[in-house]
Design a protein around this motif. Structure first.
Motif, short mmCIF file in Angstrom:
data_model
loop_
_atom_site.label_atom_id
_atom_site.label_comp_id
_atom_site.label_asym_id
_atom_site.label_seq_id
_atom_site.Cartn_x
_atom_site.Cartn_y
_atom_site.Cartn_z
N GLU A 1 -9.84 -17.00 17.91
CA GLU A 1 -10.38 -15.64 17.97
C GLU A 1 -9.53 -14.73 18.86
N ALA A 2 -8.71 -15.32 19.72
CA ALA A 2 -7.84 -14.52 20.59
C ALA A 2 -6.58 -14.05 19.89
N THR A 3 -6.42 -14.42 18.62
CA THR A 3 -5.34 -13.88 17.79
C THR A 3 -5.92 -13.32 16.49
N ALA A 4 -7.23 -13.06 16.48
CA ALA A 4 -7.94 -12.53 15.30
C ALA A 4 -7.81 -13.46 14.09
N ASN A 5 -7.59 -14.76 14.35
CA ASN A 5 -7.44 -15.75 13.28
C ASN A 5 -6.35 -15.37 12.27
N GLN A 6 -5.30 -14.75 12.76
CA GLN A 6 -4.21 -14.30 11.89
C GLN A 6 -2.89 -14.96 12.29
N PRO A 7 -1.94 -15.07 11.36
CA PRO A 7 -0.60 -15.53 11.74
C PRO A 7 0.00 -14.59 12.77
N VAL A 8 0.85 -15.14 13.63
CA VAL A 8 1.48 -14.34 14.69
C VAL A 8 2.93 -14.07 14.28
N ARG A 9 3.30 -12.80 14.32
CA ARG A 9 4.65 -12.40 13.94
C ARG A 9 5.26 -11.51 15.01
N ASN A 10 6.59 -11.57 15.10
CA ASN A 10 7.31 -10.76 16.08
C ASN A 10 7.30 -9.29 15.69
N ILE A 11 7.36 -8.42 16.68
CA ILE A 11 7.53 -7.00 16.36
C ILE A 11 8.96 -6.79 15.87
N PRO A 12 9.16 -5.94 14.88
CA PRO A 12 10.51 -5.73 14.34
C PRO A 12 11.32 -4.76 15.18
N GLU A 13 12.62 -4.78 14.97
CA GLU A 13 13.45 -3.70 15.49
C GLU A 13 13.13 -2.41 14.72
N ILE A 14 13.65 -1.30 15.20
CA ILE A 14 13.50 -0.05 14.45
C ILE A 14 14.33 -0.18 13.17
N VAL A 15 13.72 0.19 12.05
CA VAL A 15 14.38 0.05 10.75
C VAL A 15 14.46 1.41 10.07
#
Length: 310
Positions: free
Chosen positions: A131-145
């Protein structure tokens, strides 16, 4: 004599075949493949500083044809077979952004897996409860694109001085999060944040977020004089398919975490679609010396945190 004539005939036949192959190769090199000048137009993103530029060429039926990468953000010359194409383009050499999909309609830029506590640098801590990750996969923040598309370009055979201009816009959205009036900030207490229900990918052809809902962790900068935590980062946006709940998490090295519903602030379009500003007013962190006793799963969710969300 018959054998000699036969051998001469074979030699003559091979010679003709070689000449034919050489002619076809010569024809391919000089007639079907042409020079094309790529010009990148940065008028809508004048402060962009990309490392390299990637151009994806697709046939008119949407199937993949070829990739070209240029070192200069201004553009450059490429060699390509004369034909009609659809084009997708974006900056390259990004550590946290990948590329998936092999057709014009399915090509996406995607975020990469990340540890939820990586921004804090405390991987030795017990794993957070789901529940501390909202039950979601964890992904990195992207660079500016930055990127864009061109739905049709006709590269003609036997024509000199051909060029194409590609206009770039910022794809990513800028997020700013401020936590005001923070108590108990200390250099001995590490903190980091995460935001749920973010978009995993960006589909350039459709110009919209795509992929799964993911939770993205990020650093929280401590401003002691202002008693403030602040984060600034890019993302591919949120809610790729429908409007979902967004939770802002704060994690500490004392294994306590806080969660705030920031759905309304994220869905509020008053600050524009490309700039999201989230403000939390009031946060009492645990003491760096003692802190709270972790629960049976190793983490405490602080639920009695009286806050006012602007």
């Amino acid at each position: 004599m018959i054998h000699v004539v036969g051998k001469l005939g074979i030699v003559l036949l091979l010679s003709l075949l070689v000449q034919s192959c050489e002619h076809k190769e010569l024809c391919y090199d000089h007639a079907h493949v042409v020079d094309l000048d790529i010009v990148f137009d940065w008028s809508e993103a004048p402060y962009a500083k990309p490392r390299t530029m990637v151009i994806q060429f697709f046939r008119m039926d949407g199937s993949y044809y070829a990739t070209r990468e240029l070192a200069s953000p201004a553009g450059g010359k490429i060699r390509i077979e004369a034909d009609k194409y659809k084009v997708l383009f974006h900056n390259g050499e990004m550590e946290f952004v990948g590329e998936i999909g092999d057709t014009y309609a399915t090509y996406e830029l995607t975020t990469k897996p990340q540890s939820i506590l990586a921004p804090m640098g405390r991987s030795e801590l017990n794993a957070l409860p789901p529940e501390a990750t909202a039950n979601q996969p964890v992904r990195n923040i992207p660079e500016i694109v930055w990127g864009g598309k061109l739905e049709y370009v006709d590269i003609q055979e036997g024509k000199d001085d051909q060029s194409v201009t590609l206009v770039l816009r910022e794809i990513t959205t800028e997020y700013t999060i401020e936590v005001l009036n923070v108590e108990n900030m200390s250099p001995e207490l590490d903190v980091s944040g995460a935001l749920s229900s973010m978009a995993e990918c960006w589909r350039i052809e459709a110009n919209k977020p795509s992929g799964m809902l993911v939770t993205m962790p990020f650093e929280l900068q401590r401003c002691y004089d202002e008693k403030k935590l602040i984060a600034r980062f890019a993302s591919f946006g949120h809610c790729p398919d429908s409007e979902d709940k967004h939770t802002f998490f704060i994690y500490t090295s004392n294994q306590t975490y806080y969660d705030f519903d920031v759905t309304n602030q994220i869905h509020d379009k008053s600050s524009g679609l490309k700039h999201i500003h989230i403000v939390i007013d009031g946060l009492k962190l645990p003491s760096a010396e003692g802190g709270m006793s972790p629960s049976i799963d190793g983490w405490n969710d602080v639920e009695d945190n009286d806050i006012e969300m602007n």
